[in-house]
Design a protein around this motif. Sequence first.
Motif, PDB file in Angstrom:
ATOM      1  N   UNK A 162      -7.750  25.943 -30.073  1.00  0.00           N
ATOM      2  CA  UNK A 162      -7.541  24.493 -30.136  1.00  0.00           C
ATOM      3  C   UNK A 162      -8.051  23.842 -31.419  1.00  0.00           C
ATOM      4  N   UNK A 163      -8.493  24.620 -32.413  1.00  0.00           N
ATOM      5  CA  UNK A 163      -8.938  24.020 -33.681  1.00  0.00           C
ATOM      6  C   UNK A 163      -7.821  23.182 -34.279  1.00  0.00           C
ATOM      7  N   UNK A 164      -8.158  21.923 -34.617  1.00  0.00           N
ATOM      8  CA  UNK A 164      -7.224  20.986 -35.240  1.00  0.00           C
ATOM      9  C   UNK A 164      -6.110  20.549 -34.293  1.00  0.00           C
ATOM     10  N   UNK A 165      -6.254  20.787 -32.996  1.00  0.00           N
ATOM     11  CA  UNK A 165      -5.310  20.298 -31.998  1.00  0.00           C
ATOM     12  C   UNK A 165      -5.716  18.877 -31.615  1.00  0.00           C
ATOM     13  N   UNK A 166      -4.745  17.967 -31.530  1.00  0.00           N
ATOM     14  CA  UNK A 166      -5.019  16.552 -31.266  1.00  0.00           C
ATOM     15  C   UNK A 166      -6.090  16.037 -32.225  1.00  0.00           C
ATOM     16  N   UNK A 167      -5.800  16.047 -33.540  1.00  0.00           N
ATOM     17  CA  UNK A 167      -6.799  15.654 -34.528  1.00  0.00           C
ATOM     18  C   UNK A 167      -7.425  14.297 -34.202  1.00  0.00           C
ATOM     19  N   UNK A 168      -8.723  14.224 -34.418  1.00  0.00           N
ATOM     20  CA  UNK A 168      -9.457  12.997 -34.133  1.00  0.00           C
ATOM     21  C   UNK A 168     -10.123  12.980 -32.780  1.00  0.00           C
ATOM     22  N   UNK A 169      -9.751  13.925 -31.907  1.00  0.00           N
ATOM     23  CA  UNK A 169     -10.291  13.923 -30.552  1.00  0.00           C
ATOM     24  C   UNK A 169     -11.390  14.973 -30.389  1.00  0.00           C
ATOM     25  N   UNK A 170     -12.422  14.580 -29.659  1.00  0.00           N
ATOM     26  CA  UNK A 170     -13.556  15.467 -29.386  1.00  0.00           C
ATOM     27  C   UNK A 170     -13.093  16.640 -28.522  1.00  0.00           C
TER      28      UNK A 170
ATOM     29  N   UNK B  23      -6.974  26.406 -22.562  1.00  0.00           N
ATOM     30  CA  UNK B  23      -5.932  27.434 -22.724  1.00  0.00           C
ATOM     31  C   UNK B  23      -6.299  28.809 -22.184  1.00  0.00           C
ATOM     32  N   UNK B  24      -7.577  29.172 -22.277  1.00  0.00           N
ATOM     33  CA  UNK B  24      -7.981  30.486 -21.777  1.00  0.00           C
ATOM     34  C   UNK B  24      -9.441  30.432 -21.358  1.00  0.00           C
TER      35      UNK B  24
ATOM     36  N   UNK C  13     -17.168  41.365 -39.271  1.00  0.00           N
ATOM     37  CA  UNK C  13     -17.041  41.786 -37.871  1.00  0.00           C
ATOM     38  C   UNK C  13     -17.714  40.768 -36.962  1.00  0.00           C
ATOM     39  N   UNK C  14     -17.110  39.575 -36.802  1.00  0.00           N
ATOM     40  CA  UNK C  14     -17.711  38.577 -35.918  1.00  0.00           C
ATOM     41  C   UNK C  14     -17.713  39.047 -34.462  1.00  0.00           C
ATOM     42  N   UNK C  15     -18.680  38.569 -33.701  1.00  0.00           N
ATOM     43  CA  UNK C  15     -18.758  38.902 -32.278  1.00  0.00           C
ATOM     44  C   UNK C  15     -17.690  38.160 -31.475  1.00  0.00           C
ATOM     45  N   UNK C  16     -17.285  37.012 -31.983  1.00  0.00           N
ATOM     46  CA  UNK C  16     -16.238  36.202 -31.352  1.00  0.00           C
ATOM     47  C   UNK C  16     -15.378  35.615 -32.472  1.00  0.00           C
ATOM     48  N   UNK C  17     -14.120  35.311 -32.172  1.00  0.00           N
ATOM     49  CA  UNK C  17     -13.251  34.723 -33.176  1.00  0.00           C
ATOM     50  C   UNK C  17     -12.753  35.739 -34.189  1.00  0.00           C
ATOM     51  N   UNK C  18     -12.364  35.247 -35.355  1.00  0.00           N
ATOM     52  CA  UNK C  18     -11.718  36.074 -36.373  1.00  0.00           C
ATOM     53  C   UNK C  18     -12.500  36.036 -37.684  1.00  0.00           C
ATOM     54  N   UNK C  19     -12.478  37.121 -38.463  1.00  0.00           N
ATOM     55  CA  UNK C  19     -13.083  37.077 -39.799  1.00  0.00           C
ATOM     56  C   UNK C  19     -12.261  36.188 -40.721  1.00  0.00           C
ATOM     57  N   UNK C  20     -12.931  35.563 -41.675  1.00  0.00           N
ATOM     58  CA  UNK C  20     -12.233  34.741 -42.664  1.00  0.00           C
ATOM     59  C   UNK C  20     -12.614  35.207 -44.059  1.00  0.00           C
ATOM     60  N   UNK C  21     -11.787  34.846 -45.024  1.00  0.00           N
ATOM     61  CA  UNK C  21     -12.026  35.220 -46.418  1.00  0.00           C
ATOM     62  C   UNK C  21     -13.245  34.474 -46.966  1.00  0.00           C
ATOM     63  N   UNK C  22     -14.109  35.205 -47.664  1.00  0.00           N
ATOM     64  CA  UNK C  22     -15.218  34.602 -48.407  1.00  0.00           C
ATOM     65  C   UNK C  22     -14.947  34.857 -49.885  1.00  0.00           C
ATOM     66  N   UNK C  23     -14.715  33.814 -50.640  1.00  0.00           N
ATOM     67  CA  UNK C  23     -14.278  33.936 -52.030  1.00  0.00           C
ATOM     68  C   UNK C  23     -15.464  34.001 -52.986  1.00  0.00           C
TER      69      UNK C  23
ATOM     70  N   UNK D 144     -12.798  30.757 -23.185  1.00  0.00           N
ATOM     71  CA  UNK D 144     -12.705  31.817 -24.181  1.00  0.00           C
ATOM     72  C   UNK D 144     -13.028  31.201 -25.538  1.00  0.00           C
ATOM     73  N   UNK D 145     -13.793  31.886 -26.378  1.00  0.00           N
ATOM     74  CA  UNK D 145     -14.180  31.302 -27.663  1.00  0.00           C
ATOM     75  C   UNK D 145     -12.978  30.765 -28.443  1.00  0.00           C
ATOM     76  N   UNK D 146     -13.134  29.522 -28.924  1.00  0.00           N
ATOM     77  CA  UNK D 146     -12.071  28.877 -29.686  1.00  0.00           C
ATOM     78  C   UNK D 146     -11.050  28.139 -28.844  1.00  0.00           C
TER      79      UNK D 146
END
Length: 265
Positions: free
Chosen positions: A28-36, A89-90, A209-219, A249-251
């Motif tokens: 749900x990240x960035x879903x319904x922007x502006x809402x808690x 959602x989950x 290798x995060x315990x939850x969620x997805x890895x992201x690029x570190x530049x 479920x995380x996220x």
Amino acid sequence: MSSLPMLPGNPGHQARLAIRTGRYTGPTANLAPGHVQANLAILPRALAEDFLRFCQRNPKPCPLLAVSEPGDPALPTLGVDVDIRTDIPRYRVWRDGELVEEPGQIGAHWRDDLVAFLIGCSFSFEEAMLQNGLPVRHIEQGCNVPMYRTSLMTQPAGRFHGPMVVSMRPMRAADAIRAIEVTSRFPSVHGSPVHLGDPAEIGIADLARPDYGDPVEIRAGEIPVFWACGVTPQSVVAAAKPAFCITHAPGHMLVTDLINARLAV
């Protein structure tokens, strides 16, 4: 997962309806922007007092937004027609500290003694970060935020204890300073970071290798910045091993009718 249709009316309510009917099933990240958005922990009434005290003693990872009445799936202070059994959602179902199921709805597991705790989510302060031109890498990459169990221990309450979970967003040092200033205005959704820089100092061995969620690029030139995370109750459940518990479920959060900007102090 399908994209959320653009519908008239309250975006938070429309997001919940899309989730409830299975038209949206993803993070749900960035879903319904502006809402808690809110993290979830559901426990039997017999454990609710201990968990409430746990949240009160650990306001950084577990800032409480609302607590339901026992057996009541509605949370009217968070939005119109909220049904905590269907509007995430989950979910995750836990027995004796073990994850046993990840259903899309929890009506089959609902009981009259269950109490729902809704906990502030860092997705709320991300709106302010974006408005200030700060990078939010998991939104850029269209994935879930990376989350890690740490060596930072929570303050115990009753049978509840365990390590803090953090979420991570990489950024340059100057942006990290600005991010501290921006997010410190949102204490009800984790507030300022708990650590920045060397992840080993808080017990994280591998950012890839995060315990939850997805890895992201570190530049090049970026450092990891860590915020206390509302997934902490899931590490606590694994440590305390209650006979029965439900979390998100995380996220995958509850989208509320509350407005992020009104949480700023």
